[in-house]
Design a protein around this motif. Structure first.
Motif, PDB file in Angstrom:
ATOM      1  N   ALA A 113       0.840  -1.210   0.000  1.00 42.98           N
ATOM      2  CA  ALA A 113       0.000   0.000   0.000  1.00 42.98           C
ATOM      3  C   ALA A 113       0.869   1.251   0.000  1.00 42.98           C
ATOM      4  CB  ALA A 113      -0.934   0.000   1.201  1.00 42.98           C
ATOM      5  N   ASP A 114       1.919   1.253   0.808  1.00 49.82           N
ATOM      6  CA  ASP A 114       2.817   2.407   0.881  1.00 49.82           C
ATOM      7  C   ASP A 114       3.557   2.635  -0.437  1.00 49.82           C
ATOM      8  OD1 ASP A 114       2.075   2.800   3.526  1.00 49.82           O
ATOM      9  OD2 ASP A 114       3.888   1.891   4.363  1.00 49.82           O
ATOM     10  N   ALA A 115       3.829   1.565  -1.178  1.00 50.52           N
ATOM     11  CA  ALA A 115       4.590   1.667  -2.425  1.00 50.52           C
ATOM     12  C   ALA A 115       3.717   1.993  -3.633  1.00 50.52           C
ATOM     13  CB  ALA A 115       5.343   0.361  -2.674  1.00 50.52           C
ATOM     14  N   LYS A 116       2.406   1.882  -3.487  1.00 50.77           N
ATOM     15  CA  LYS A 116       1.492   2.097  -4.613  1.00 50.77           C
ATOM     16  C   LYS A 116       1.541   3.543  -5.092  1.00 50.77           C
ATOM     17  CE  LYS A 116      -2.335   1.345  -7.163  1.00 50.77           C
ATOM     18  NZ  LYS A 116      -2.142   2.155  -8.328  1.00 50.77           N
ATOM     19  N   ARG A 117       1.755   3.740  -6.362  1.00 55.06           N
ATOM     20  CA  ARG A 117       1.760   5.071  -6.965  1.00 55.06           C
ATOM     21  C   ARG A 117       0.366   5.401  -7.458  1.00 55.06           C
ATOM     22  NH1 ARG A 117       4.568   7.026  -4.170  1.00 55.06           N
ATOM     23  NH2 ARG A 117       5.301   5.143  -3.286  1.00 55.06           N
ATOM     24  N   GLY A 118      -0.008   6.657  -7.354  1.00 57.59           N
ATOM     25  CA  GLY A 118      -1.318   7.107  -7.808  1.00 57.59           C
ATOM     26  C   GLY A 118      -2.353   7.016  -6.706  1.00 57.59           C
ATOM     27  N   PRO A 119      -3.614   7.263  -7.077  1.00 59.18           N
ATOM     28  CA  PRO A 119      -4.688   7.257  -6.080  1.00 59.18           C
ATOM     29  C   PRO A 119      -5.190   5.849  -5.781  1.00 59.18           C
ATOM     30  CG  PRO A 119      -5.561   7.895  -8.207  1.00 59.18           C
ATOM     31  CD  PRO A 119      -4.084   7.723  -8.391  1.00 59.18           C
ATOM     32  N   MET A 120      -5.518   5.607  -4.514  1.00 57.75           N
ATOM     33  CA  MET A 120      -6.057   4.315  -4.098  1.00 57.75           C
ATOM     34  C   MET A 120      -6.954   4.518  -2.879  1.00 57.75           C
ATOM     35  SD  MET A 120      -4.147   0.706  -3.146  1.00 57.75           S
ATOM     36  CE  MET A 120      -3.069   1.369  -1.918  1.00 57.75           C
ATOM     37  N   VAL A 121      -8.040   3.757  -2.821  1.00 55.14           N
ATOM     38  CA  VAL A 121      -8.917   3.760  -1.653  1.00 55.14           C
ATOM     39  C   VAL A 121      -8.872   2.373  -1.041  1.00 55.14           C
ATOM     40  CG1 VAL A 121     -11.284   3.993  -0.807  1.00 55.14           C
ATOM     41  CG2 VAL A 121     -10.462   5.491  -2.638  1.00 55.14           C
ATOM     42  N   LEU A 122      -8.545   2.335   0.251  1.00 57.47           N
ATOM     43  CA  LEU A 122      -8.644   1.102   1.019  1.00 57.47           C
ATOM     44  C   LEU A 122      -9.931   1.195   1.815  1.00 57.47           C
ATOM     45  CD1 LEU A 122      -5.015   0.819   2.448  1.00 57.47           C
ATOM     46  CD2 LEU A 122      -5.961  -0.297   0.421  1.00 57.47           C
ATOM     47  N   LEU A 156     -12.956   4.165   5.077  1.00 54.86           N
ATOM     48  CA  LEU A 156     -12.336   4.364   3.780  1.00 54.86           C
ATOM     49  C   LEU A 156     -11.108   5.242   3.967  1.00 54.86           C
ATOM     50  CD1 LEU A 156     -15.497   3.893   3.234  1.00 54.86           C
ATOM     51  CD2 LEU A 156     -14.965   4.747   0.971  1.00 54.86           C
ATOM     52  N   VAL A 157      -9.956   4.721   3.568  1.00 58.18           N
ATOM     53  CA  VAL A 157      -8.703   5.455   3.663  1.00 58.18           C
ATOM     54  C   VAL A 157      -8.294   5.821   2.235  1.00 58.18           C
ATOM     55  CG1 VAL A 157      -6.289   5.368   4.386  1.00 58.18           C
ATOM     56  CG2 VAL A 157      -8.035   4.206   5.757  1.00 58.18           C
ATOM     57  N   PHE A 158      -8.192   7.118   1.980  1.00 57.12           N
ATOM     58  CA  PHE A 158      -7.875   7.637   0.652  1.00 57.12           C
ATOM     59  C   PHE A 158      -6.378   7.938   0.598  1.00 57.12           C
ATOM     60  CE2 PHE A 158     -12.267   8.334   1.478  1.00 57.12           C
ATOM     61  CZ  PHE A 158     -12.914   8.167   0.267  1.00 57.12           C
ATOM     62  N   LEU A 159      -5.685   7.255  -0.309  1.00 52.42           N
ATOM     63  CA  LEU A 159      -4.237   7.379  -0.421  1.00 52.42           C
ATOM     64  C   LEU A 159      -3.855   7.986  -1.766  1.00 52.42           C
ATOM     65  CD1 LEU A 159      -3.345   3.751   0.734  1.00 52.42           C
ATOM     66  CD2 LEU A 159      -3.320   5.790   2.148  1.00 52.42           C
ATOM     67  N   ARG A 160      -2.792   8.744  -1.756  1.00 53.58           N
ATOM     68  CA  ARG A 160      -2.172   9.235  -2.992  1.00 53.58           C
ATOM     69  C   ARG A 160      -0.689   8.937  -2.871  1.00 53.58           C
ATOM     70  NH1 ARG A 160      -3.442  10.677  -7.627  1.00 53.58           N
ATOM     71  NH2 ARG A 160      -2.023  11.903  -8.828  1.00 53.58           N
ATOM     72  N   ASP A 161      -0.175   8.129  -3.791  1.00 45.11           N
ATOM     73  CA  ASP A 161       1.232   7.716  -3.768  1.00 45.11           C
ATOM     74  C   ASP A 161       1.620   7.115  -2.416  1.00 45.11           C
ATOM     75  OD1 ASP A 161       1.528   8.549  -6.404  1.00 45.11           O
ATOM     76  OD2 ASP A 161       2.145  10.567  -5.816  1.00 45.11           O
ATOM     77  N   GLY A 162       0.725   6.295  -1.855  1.00 46.27           N
ATOM     78  CA  GLY A 162       1.000   5.574  -0.620  1.00 46.27           C
ATOM     79  C   GLY A 162       0.835   6.367   0.656  1.00 46.27           C
ATOM     80  N   VAL A 163       0.428   7.634   0.555  1.00 47.91           N
ATOM     81  CA  VAL A 163       0.284   8.500   1.726  1.00 47.91           C
ATOM     82  C   VAL A 163      -1.200   8.786   1.960  1.00 47.91           C
ATOM     83  CG1 VAL A 163       0.829  10.774   2.683  1.00 47.91           C
ATOM     84  CG2 VAL A 163       2.516   9.568   1.306  1.00 47.91           C
ATOM     85  N   ALA A 210     -17.399  10.875  -3.129  1.00 49.09           N
ATOM     86  CA  ALA A 210     -17.004  11.373  -4.458  1.00 49.09           C
ATOM     87  C   ALA A 210     -16.075  12.562  -4.347  1.00 49.09           C
ATOM     88  CB  ALA A 210     -18.241  11.719  -5.279  1.00 49.09           C
ATOM     89  N   GLN A 211     -16.319  13.448  -3.382  1.00 45.98           N
ATOM     90  CA  GLN A 211     -15.444  14.608  -3.199  1.00 45.98           C
ATOM     91  C   GLN A 211     -14.042  14.165  -2.791  1.00 45.98           C
ATOM     92  OE1 GLN A 211     -17.780  16.845  -0.387  1.00 45.98           O
ATOM     93  NE2 GLN A 211     -18.851  17.967  -1.995  1.00 45.98           N
ATOM     94  N   ALA A 212     -13.958  13.196  -1.898  1.00 46.18           N
ATOM     95  CA  ALA A 212     -12.649  12.678  -1.487  1.00 46.18           C
ATOM     96  C   ALA A 212     -11.949  11.992  -2.649  1.00 46.18           C
ATOM     97  CB  ALA A 212     -12.806  11.726  -0.309  1.00 46.18           C
ATOM     98  N   LEU A 213     -12.703  11.250  -3.471  1.00 41.45           N
ATOM     99  CA  LEU A 213     -12.116  10.627  -4.652  1.00 41.45           C
ATOM    100  C   LEU A 213     -11.553  11.686  -5.586  1.00 41.45           C
ATOM    101  CD1 LEU A 213     -14.781   7.879  -5.464  1.00 41.45           C
ATOM    102  CD2 LEU A 213     -12.394   7.497  -4.847  1.00 41.45           C
ATOM    103  N   GLY A 214     -12.279  12.769  -5.753  1.00 42.30           N
ATOM    104  CA  GLY A 214     -11.799  13.864  -6.602  1.00 42.30           C
ATOM    105  C   GLY A 214     -10.524  14.476  -6.080  1.00 42.30           C
ATOM    106  N   ARG A 215     -10.407  14.592  -4.769  1.00 41.79           N
ATOM    107  CA  ARG A 215      -9.204  15.196  -4.181  1.00 41.79           C
ATOM    108  C   ARG A 215      -7.963  14.314  -4.375  1.00 41.79           C
ATOM    109  NH1 ARG A 215     -13.164  17.407  -0.777  1.00 41.79           N
ATOM    110  NH2 ARG A 215     -13.179  15.694   0.727  1.00 41.79           N
ATOM    111  N   ILE A 216      -8.128  13.001  -4.346  1.00 42.70           N
ATOM    112  CA  ILE A 216      -6.939  12.151  -4.510  1.00 42.70           C
ATOM    113  C   ILE A 216      -6.620  11.864  -5.970  1.00 42.70           C
ATOM    114  CG2 ILE A 216      -7.098  11.077  -2.235  1.00 42.70           C
ATOM    115  CD1 ILE A 216      -8.114   8.518  -3.691  1.00 42.70           C
ATOM    116  N   SER A 217      -7.621  11.996  -6.836  1.00 43.74           N
ATOM    117  CA  SER A 217      -7.394  11.671  -8.240  1.00 43.74           C
ATOM    118  C   SER A 217      -7.027  12.882  -9.076  1.00 43.74           C
ATOM    119  CB  SER A 217      -8.622  10.991  -8.832  1.00 43.74           C
ATOM    120  OG  SER A 217      -9.691  11.912  -8.925  1.00 43.74           O
ATOM    121  N   GLY A 218      -7.252  14.071  -8.527  1.00 39.64           N
ATOM    122  CA  GLY A 218      -6.966  15.277  -9.298  1.00 39.64           C
ATOM    123  C   GLY A 218      -8.020  15.551 -10.339  1.00 39.64           C
ATOM    124  N   ALA A 219      -9.140  14.815 -10.259  1.00 36.35           N
ATOM    125  CA  ALA A 219     -10.227  14.990 -11.249  1.00 36.35           C
ATOM    126  C   ALA A 219     -11.056  16.218 -10.953  1.00 36.35           C
ATOM    127  CB  ALA A 219     -11.119  13.750 -11.255  1.00 36.35           C
TER     128      ALA A 219
END
Length: 110
Positions: free
Chosen positions: A17-26, A79-86, A101-110
């Protein structure tokens, strides 16, 4: 990645999880949890609404499950919203699709 429907035990490790690049939701919870089942229409609608390419991993949580303990999960669903493992944001027992959806937008840059 679209909405994931089923919680999976030990879906990944904290190091992964820490190494994952980009947006991810656990999403931590269980398939039998009433709170978790009640939140699923909101989670599914948020992923459809956001239209973002975000990895969604449903992690079956409980006693002895290391990933949930490493994130300090106490209530389901969390729900834990991660960007580049953070961790960028966290929602515990979300009440609607809009906040997700708002949180997804914040981590995805959409």
């Amino acid at each position: 990645m679209p909405y994931t429907a089923t919680f999976t035990p030990e879906a990944l490790t904290r190091a992964e999880a820490d190494a994952k690049r980009g947006p991810m939701v656990l999403e931590f919870g269980t398939n039998w949890c009433g709170w978790c089942r009640g939140a699923q229409p909101h989670v599914q609608a948020a992923f459809a609404q956001a239209g973002a390419d975000v990895t969604h991993v449903k992690v079956e949580d409980g006693p002895g499950r290391r990933l949930g303990r490493s994130y300090g999960v106490r209530l389901w669903p969390t729900l834990v919203f991660l960007r580049d493992g953070v961790e960028v944001e966290r929602l515990v027992r979300p009440q609607g699709a809009t906040e997700i959806a708002q949180a997804l937008g914040r981590i995805s840059g959409a």
